[in-house]
Enzyme design. Structure first.
Site, PDB file in Angstrom:
ATOM      1  N   CYS A  11       0.818  -1.216   0.000  1.00  0.00           N
ATOM      2  CA  CYS A  11       0.000   0.000   0.000  1.00  0.00           C
ATOM      3  C   CYS A  11       0.847   1.260   0.000  1.00  0.00           C
ATOM      4  O   CYS A  11       1.970   1.278   0.499  1.00  0.00           O
ATOM      5  CB  CYS A  11      -0.878   0.028   1.245  1.00  0.00           C
ATOM      6  N   GLY A  67      -0.205  -1.796   6.037  1.00  0.00           N
ATOM      7  CA  GLY A  67       0.252  -2.772   7.041  1.00  0.00           C
ATOM      8  C   GLY A  67      -0.857  -3.748   7.366  1.00  0.00           C
ATOM      9  O   GLY A  67      -1.832  -3.864   6.620  1.00  0.00           O
ATOM     10  N   GLU A  97      18.282 -15.116 -12.002  1.00  0.00           N
ATOM     11  CA  GLU A  97      17.792 -13.739 -12.098  1.00  0.00           C
ATOM     12  C   GLU A  97      17.122 -13.491 -13.465  1.00  0.00           C
ATOM     13  O   GLU A  97      16.077 -12.845 -13.543  1.00  0.00           O
ATOM     14  CB  GLU A  97      18.955 -12.767 -11.846  1.00  0.00           C
ATOM     15  N   HIS A 132      19.904 -33.892 -14.688  1.00  0.00           N
ATOM     16  CA  HIS A 132      19.245 -34.523 -13.541  1.00  0.00           C
ATOM     17  C   HIS A 132      17.748 -34.236 -13.506  1.00  0.00           C
ATOM     18  O   HIS A 132      17.132 -34.302 -12.452  1.00  0.00           O
ATOM     19  CB  HIS A 132      19.937 -34.077 -12.252  1.00  0.00           C
ATOM     20  N   LYS A 184       6.466  -3.497  -4.868  1.00  0.00           N
ATOM     21  CA  LYS A 184       7.887  -3.145  -4.911  1.00  0.00           C
ATOM     22  C   LYS A 184       8.556  -3.379  -3.565  1.00  0.00           C
ATOM     23  O   LYS A 184       9.650  -3.902  -3.498  1.00  0.00           O
ATOM     24  CB  LYS A 184       8.032  -1.679  -5.337  1.00  0.00           C
TER      25      LYS A 184
HETATM   26  C1  F6R Z   1      12.372  -8.844  -8.436  1.00  0.00           C
HETATM   27  C2  F6R Z   1      12.231  -8.030  -7.244  1.00  0.00           C
HETATM   28  C3  F6R Z   1      11.990  -8.714  -5.948  1.00  0.00           C
HETATM   29  C4  F6R Z   1      12.838  -8.051  -4.848  1.00  0.00           C
HETATM   30  C5  F6R Z   1      12.481  -8.646  -3.476  1.00  0.00           C
HETATM   31  C6  F6R Z   1      13.353  -8.074  -2.386  1.00  0.00           C
HETATM   32  O1  F6R Z   1      12.625  -8.076  -9.554  1.00  0.00           O
HETATM   33  O2  F6R Z   1      12.304  -6.838  -7.305  1.00  0.00           O
HETATM   34  O3  F6R Z   1      12.238 -10.066  -6.029  1.00  0.00           O
HETATM   35  O4  F6R Z   1      14.180  -8.251  -5.146  1.00  0.00           O
HETATM   36  O5  F6R Z   1      11.143  -8.367  -3.192  1.00  0.00           O
HETATM   37  O6  F6R Z   1      13.198  -6.701  -2.269  1.00  0.00           O
HETATM   38  P1  F6R Z   1      14.266  -5.823  -1.527  1.00  0.00           P
HETATM   39  O7  F6R Z   1      15.525  -5.885  -2.291  1.00  0.00           O
HETATM   40  O8  F6R Z   1      13.670  -4.442  -1.528  1.00  0.00           O
HETATM   41  O9  F6R Z   1      14.411  -6.383  -0.149  1.00  0.00           O
END
Ligand code: F6R
Length: 615
Positions: free
Chosen positions: A2, A102, A488, A511, A610
């Site tokens: 949020c 939260g 990645e 495997h 994010k």
């Molecule tokens: C993938 C991505 C997520 C973050 C993960 C950790 O592109 O952005 O996998 O890497 O949520 O986030 P942080 O680095 O902010 O702890």
């Protein structure tokens, strides 16, 4: 997760709140809402969908004047995303309005109590319980808004960043945080509240970041009062000058933030090592490492905790630390580490990697490590973030705001920081020869140029994307330092294009995953000249003999893999250990173009947030 925006001052609140919510869109959300107060009435508009949907609805349903406003983007936890569950939530009397980021964990018994006292609930949310709890306390104990919020917060268990408005005292907003970030912008005769500073950066560069367990009473024409929620002690608010500028948080001519951030990598990697790496003098200097060098040198092992892309950077670091500094490394998913009663002792160094510095699981993992006496070192991007503050010491990545949900520049700058730490420790321990140490320093210094060159693969990545955009699955293979890059690459593809993708160490193919290979399966193989080149050529042959379609990332001038692969992407040569900084670039571009061609929302992929501030 949020996003929260609030405004109280002399300007029209609506455009500030709406623009602020758009700036917070990167956090991930599924509904949005706004409340305005025009001096007489509370006006409310909420909707499932995007902020643009909210604007459209608001333009039909309400007047948008008023100099006090709060707005919210919701990432559903309690209750499905719909109009009713969207924030803001209003108390039963209609006087109190709240926005909340939260989770209130004990909302169920509190709700039952409130229902028994006659309260009626419209939504399924924990937040509506909180606003009514504040109202009940206010009524029962005859308290002003600030005190009622404080009392209520002492009853709740969970995490929150909130802003509360009360029609009965309309020149005031109350804000509080525990476990979710909250910044307060301090202007001349106006205040802003937001999940981060991006919504108010063009109005003021002065901000107060509330600490966990603090609340603020924000009143027009009065100094802001900050106090501890638990014991009511007053805190002197520390007003800091923001480093961020508007340009950094806008797209700057790119179609998406993700693409802008991919292209920023040469300059942000430079920012990461600026002032720390002095290649000609053979010096690496990082204050957080220098001040704690003995801790690192005496460590029995390094434990790296992180999630997602940051965890992948941790895996690259495992190879680098062990190779350069000969210190055993374990890389843990923070979410597993925190719940599995791990063995941690005071001679462990725990490195927490987090772009946002707010990831709930990583935060909990470092708290656990601290309880066991370990030394915690944070590698974060967001300055002043919770993880950076909770760590004993740390190093920022200086990548600037990363707004695209898919991490790109965070990954390469994290690797840059971790490589510098490993090199510094190697120098102190004498585990690298002098010539190798100098070679790596020189190599690292010219990495931004090589990343720039690697970005020239954009057109090639686009061509390949056009061929594979409809594939339902994709495999990514790499070895050694480039095994985490395969993970990645697969994560980037799946999170923004919704194509199922998996990363594997190339030799693991035999495997199991080899059974998946047929003429429909694209296999991206990271095969730079250094490292286990011959081995990976054999792996490519294995795929070829089963008709797999091979996209290979190779060193410029490569001929052997070119003969086997269907498509090659050429990248500049660098040492094996530093190659992830280069090999990852075409994979980021490939995912980006595939997602664009599939019509996906690249910067805000479905279901993703994010910064993941809930576990
Ligand atoms: C993938 C991505 C997520 C973050 C993960 C950790 O592109 O952005 O996998 O890497 O949520 O986030 P942080 O680095 O902010 O702890």
């Amino acid at each position: 997760m949020c996003g929260i925006v609030g405004y109280i001052g002399y300007r029209e609140a609506y455009p500030i709140v709406i623009k602020g919510l758009k700036r917070l869109e990167y956090r991930g959300y599924d509904s949005a809402g706004v409340m305005l107060y025009d001096g007489a009435d509370i006006k409310l508009c909420k909707t499932k969908g995007k902020v643009s949907d909210l604007e459209e609805k608001a333009s039909k349903e309400m007047t948008t004047n008023g100099t006090i406003g709060i707005g919210h983007t919701r990432w559903a936890t309690h209750g499905v995303p719909n109009d009713v569950n969207s924030h803001p939530h209003v108390s039963n009397s209609g006087d109190l309005v709240i926005i909340h980021n939260g989770i209130i964990e004990n909302y169920a018994p509190l709700k039952q109590e409130l229902i028994a006292r006659g309260y009626v609930f419209q939504s399924d949310t924990d937040t509506e319980v909180l606003v009514n709890l504040i109202e009940e306390i206010q009524k029962k104990e005859k308290l002003k808004l600030g005190k009622a919020v404080q009392t209520a917060l002492n009853y709740v268990v969970g995490a929150y960043a909130i802003a509360v408005f009360d029609k009965k005292c309309p020149d005031e907003l109350v804000a509080a945080r525990l476990g979710s970030p909250l910044a307060i912008g301090v202007g001349e005769g106006e205040f802003f509240i937001a999940s981060d500073a991006s919504p108010f950066i063009e109005y003021t560069s002065n901000a107060v970041y509330l600490e966990d367990g603090e609340m603020a009473n924000i009143r027009l024409h009065k100094p802001m009062k900050v106090r501890k929620i638990k014991d009511d002690s007053e805190v002197d608010p520390y007003i800091q000058e923001l480093q961020m500028n508007l340009e950094q948080i806008e797209k700057g001519g790119y179609d998406h933030f993700m693409l802008k951030e991919i292209y920023e990598q040469p300059s942000v990697i430079k920012d990461t090592y600026r002032g720390r790496l002095h290649a000609n003098e053979g010096i690496i200097q990082m204050a957080g490492v220098e001040d704690n060098l003995e801790k690192f040198l005496n460590a029995d092992r390094i434990i790296i905790v992180a999630c997602g892309t940051s965890w992948h950077a941790g895996l690259v670091a495992e190879y680098i630390f062990e190779e350069f500094a000969r210190i055993p490394v374990e890389v843990e998913y923070a979410s597993e580490f925190r719940y599995r009663n791990p063995i941690i002792n005071s001679k462990d160094v725990v490195i927490a990697i987090s772009q946002s510095g707010e990831t709930a699981d990583t935060m909990a993992a470092i708290k656990l490590a601290k309880e066991h006496g370990a030394f915690v070192f944070g590698v974060c991007n967001v300055v002043g973030s919770s993880i950076s503050r909770e760590s004993h010491a740390g190093a920022y990545t200086h990548a600037g705001p990363e707004i695209g949900v898919a991490s790109t520049k965070a990954f390469t700058t994290q690797i840059t920081v971790l490589t510098m730490i490993a090199l510094r420790l190697a120098k102190a321990k004498g585990t690298l020869s002098n010539s190798d140490f100098h070679m790596y320093l020189q190599e690292l210094e010219i990495i931004p140029e090589k990343v720039r060159e690697a970005l020239e693969t954009n057109e090639r990545a686009k061509e390949i994307a056009a061929t594979f955009k409809d594939a339902p699955n994709c495999l990514y293979l790499g070895r050694g330092y480039n095994f985490p890059v395969a993970l990645e690459g697969a994560l980037k593809l799946k999170e923004i294009s919704y194509i199922h993708a998996e990363g594997y160490p190339a030799a693991e193919m035999k495997h199991g995953p080899i059974a998946l290979i047929d003429d429909q399966m694209p296999v991206v193989v990271i095969a730079p000249k250094q490292g286990h080149y011959d081995k990976i050529v054999s792996n490519i042959q294995e795929i070829k003999s089963r008709s797999g379609r091979i996209i290979a990332v190779v060193t410029k001038g490569d001929t052997q893999v070119r003969e086997l692969a269907d498509y090659v992407i050429e990248i500049p040569e660098t040492s094996d250990a530093l190659s992830p900084l280069i090999t990852t670039i075409p994979l980021q571009l490939l995912s980006y173009h595939i997602a664009v061609m599939r019509g996906c929302n690249v910067d805000q992929p479905r279901n993703l947030a994010k910064s993941v501030t809930v576990e």
